[in-house]
Design a protein around this motif. Structure first.
Motif, PDB file in Angstrom:
ATOM      1  N   VAL A  17      72.028 -23.344  11.536  1.00  0.00           N
ATOM      2  CA  VAL A  17      70.589 -22.991  11.666  1.00  0.00           C
ATOM      3  C   VAL A  17      70.204 -22.062  10.375  1.00  0.00           C
ATOM      4  O   VAL A  17      69.143 -22.116   9.985  1.00  0.00           O
ATOM      5  CB  VAL A  17      70.430 -22.022  12.892  1.00  0.00           C
ATOM      6  CG1 VAL A  17      69.097 -21.406  12.978  1.00  0.00           C
ATOM      7  CG2 VAL A  17      70.612 -22.821  13.971  1.00  0.00           C
ATOM      8  N   VAL A  18      71.055 -21.189   9.908  1.00  0.00           N
ATOM      9  CA  VAL A  18      70.894 -20.162   8.882  1.00  0.00           C
ATOM     10  C   VAL A  18      70.692 -21.072   7.689  1.00  0.00           C
ATOM     11  O   VAL A  18      70.010 -20.937   6.843  1.00  0.00           O
ATOM     12  CB  VAL A  18      72.005 -19.075   8.580  1.00  0.00           C
ATOM     13  CG1 VAL A  18      71.820 -18.499   7.143  1.00  0.00           C
ATOM     14  CG2 VAL A  18      71.928 -18.128   9.766  1.00  0.00           C
ATOM     15  N   MET A  19      71.478 -21.997   7.444  1.00  0.00           N
ATOM     16  CA  MET A  19      71.596 -22.907   6.206  1.00  0.00           C
ATOM     17  C   MET A  19      70.156 -23.704   6.208  1.00  0.00           C
ATOM     18  O   MET A  19      69.357 -23.762   5.267  1.00  0.00           O
ATOM     19  CB  MET A  19      72.561 -23.984   5.907  1.00  0.00           C
ATOM     20  CG  MET A  19      73.834 -23.357   5.362  1.00  0.00           C
ATOM     21  SD  MET A  19      73.893 -22.154   4.080  1.00  0.00           S
ATOM     22  CE  MET A  19      73.530 -23.955   2.963  1.00  0.00           C
ATOM     23  N   PHE A  20      69.670 -24.113   7.302  1.00  0.00           N
ATOM     24  CA  PHE A  20      68.443 -24.974   7.401  1.00  0.00           C
ATOM     25  C   PHE A  20      67.312 -23.912   6.984  1.00  0.00           C
ATOM     26  O   PHE A  20      66.501 -24.424   6.237  1.00  0.00           O
ATOM     27  CB  PHE A  20      67.897 -25.448   8.904  1.00  0.00           C
ATOM     28  CG  PHE A  20      66.854 -25.858   9.114  1.00  0.00           C
ATOM     29  CD1 PHE A  20      66.483 -27.288   8.866  1.00  0.00           C
ATOM     30  CD2 PHE A  20      65.837 -25.072  10.003  1.00  0.00           C
ATOM     31  CE1 PHE A  20      65.392 -27.843   9.099  1.00  0.00           C
ATOM     32  CE2 PHE A  20      64.609 -25.959  10.003  1.00  0.00           C
ATOM     33  CZ  PHE A  20      64.593 -26.979   9.723  1.00  0.00           C
ATOM     34  N   PHE A  21      67.231 -22.771   7.678  1.00  0.00           N
ATOM     35  CA  PHE A  21      65.952 -21.798   7.039  1.00  0.00           C
ATOM     36  C   PHE A  21      66.128 -21.402   5.386  1.00  0.00           C
ATOM     37  O   PHE A  21      65.050 -21.570   4.885  1.00  0.00           O
ATOM     38  CB  PHE A  21      65.889 -20.676   8.101  1.00  0.00           C
ATOM     39  CG  PHE A  21      65.580 -20.839   9.324  1.00  0.00           C
ATOM     40  CD1 PHE A  21      64.189 -21.238   9.486  1.00  0.00           C
ATOM     41  CD2 PHE A  21      66.444 -20.755  10.483  1.00  0.00           C
ATOM     42  CE1 PHE A  21      63.732 -21.740  10.818  1.00  0.00           C
ATOM     43  CE2 PHE A  21      65.945 -20.835  11.747  1.00  0.00           C
ATOM     44  CZ  PHE A  21      64.520 -21.444  11.750  1.00  0.00           C
ATOM     45  N   ILE A  22      67.329 -21.232   5.204  1.00  0.00           N
ATOM     46  CA  ILE A  22      67.555 -21.095   3.654  1.00  0.00           C
ATOM     47  C   ILE A  22      66.919 -22.244   2.907  1.00  0.00           C
ATOM     48  O   ILE A  22      66.056 -22.098   1.896  1.00  0.00           O
ATOM     49  CB  ILE A  22      68.911 -20.560   3.301  1.00  0.00           C
ATOM     50  CG1 ILE A  22      69.178 -19.239   3.763  1.00  0.00           C
ATOM     51  CG2 ILE A  22      68.910 -20.823   1.764  1.00  0.00           C
ATOM     52  CD1 ILE A  22      70.665 -18.923   3.488  1.00  0.00           C
ATOM     53  N   MET A  23      67.155 -23.295   3.121  1.00  0.00           N
ATOM     54  CA  MET A  23      67.026 -24.486   2.462  1.00  0.00           C
ATOM     55  C   MET A  23      65.234 -24.869   2.581  1.00  0.00           C
ATOM     56  O   MET A  23      64.867 -25.062   1.602  1.00  0.00           O
ATOM     57  CB  MET A  23      67.688 -25.885   2.779  1.00  0.00           C
ATOM     58  CG  MET A  23      69.189 -25.901   2.682  1.00  0.00           C
ATOM     59  SD  MET A  23      69.642 -25.586   0.845  1.00  0.00           S
ATOM     60  CE  MET A  23      69.185 -27.467   0.469  1.00  0.00           C
ATOM     61  N   HIS A  24      64.798 -24.796   3.803  1.00  0.00           N
ATOM     62  CA  HIS A  24      63.608 -24.865   3.839  1.00  0.00           C
ATOM     63  C   HIS A  24      62.671 -23.821   3.131  1.00  0.00           C
ATOM     64  O   HIS A  24      61.577 -24.157   2.540  1.00  0.00           O
ATOM     65  CB  HIS A  24      63.290 -24.849   5.676  1.00  0.00           C
ATOM     66  CG  HIS A  24      61.444 -24.924   6.064  1.00  0.00           C
ATOM     67  ND1 HIS A  24      61.011 -26.158   5.810  1.00  0.00           N
ATOM     68  CD2 HIS A  24      60.653 -23.991   6.225  1.00  0.00           C
ATOM     69  CE1 HIS A  24      59.836 -25.997   6.156  1.00  0.00           C
ATOM     70  NE2 HIS A  24      59.797 -24.766   6.400  1.00  0.00           N
ATOM     71  N   ASN A  25      63.103 -22.680   3.207  1.00  0.00           N
ATOM     72  CA  ASN A  25      62.298 -21.725   2.401  1.00  0.00           C
ATOM     73  C   ASN A  25      62.489 -21.726   0.766  1.00  0.00           C
ATOM     74  O   ASN A  25      61.453 -21.519   0.151  1.00  0.00           O
ATOM     75  CB  ASN A  25      63.214 -20.271   2.852  1.00  0.00           C
ATOM     76  CG  ASN A  25      62.296 -19.099   2.117  1.00  0.00           C
ATOM     77  OD1 ASN A  25      61.011 -19.037   2.263  1.00  0.00           O
ATOM     78  ND2 ASN A  25      62.902 -17.832   2.008  1.00  0.00           N
TER      79      ASN A  25
END
Length: 123
Positions: A17-25
């Motif tokens: 989940v953290v990686m998803f938000f970092i990539m999306h950001n």
């Protein structure tokens, strides 16, 4: 052992989940930068457009003034006062050239500092 497996799965899920938000950001930041660059390019193009337009209008105004000065000089050289008056009467409803020509002569004699407007439509 079950607790370790459960902790691993929870840790893996949280990491995902953290990686998803970092990539999306990062993608949003990249898109924002692209949009900002396009906006800056557009604003620069608009500024250049208006600067070029102002230069062209200045050139047009100077050319227009030169034509009127040429007509004025030619009228003084080629026409008699009677001919100028006759042309003024023939063109009294058309305020484009001759009324300006004779007004320049009067203005030059009475007040050399007062500017004249060569464009009769400018108001």
């Amino acid at each position: 052992m079950m607790d370790m497996l459960l902790a691993g799965i929870v840790g893996f899920a949280i990491g995902g989940v953290v990686m998803f938000f970092i990539m999306h950001n990062n993608q949003s930041s990249k898109k924002d930068s692209e949009v900002e660059q396009k906006l800056n390019d557009y604003q620069n193009n608009v500024e250049q457009h208006f600067a070029k337009t102002a230069d062209l209008i200045d050139h047009l105004t100077d050319s227009y003034k030169e034509v009127f000065e040429h007509l004025s000089d030619s009228a003084k050289e080629l026409l008699t006062e009677e001919q100028i008056q006759r042309q003024l009467m023939n063109r009294k409803d058309r305020e484009v050239t001759l009324s300006y020509l004779t007004q320049n002569d009067v203005d030059e004699e009475t007040d050399k500092t007062q500017p004249t407007n060569p464009n009769p439509w400018a108001g």
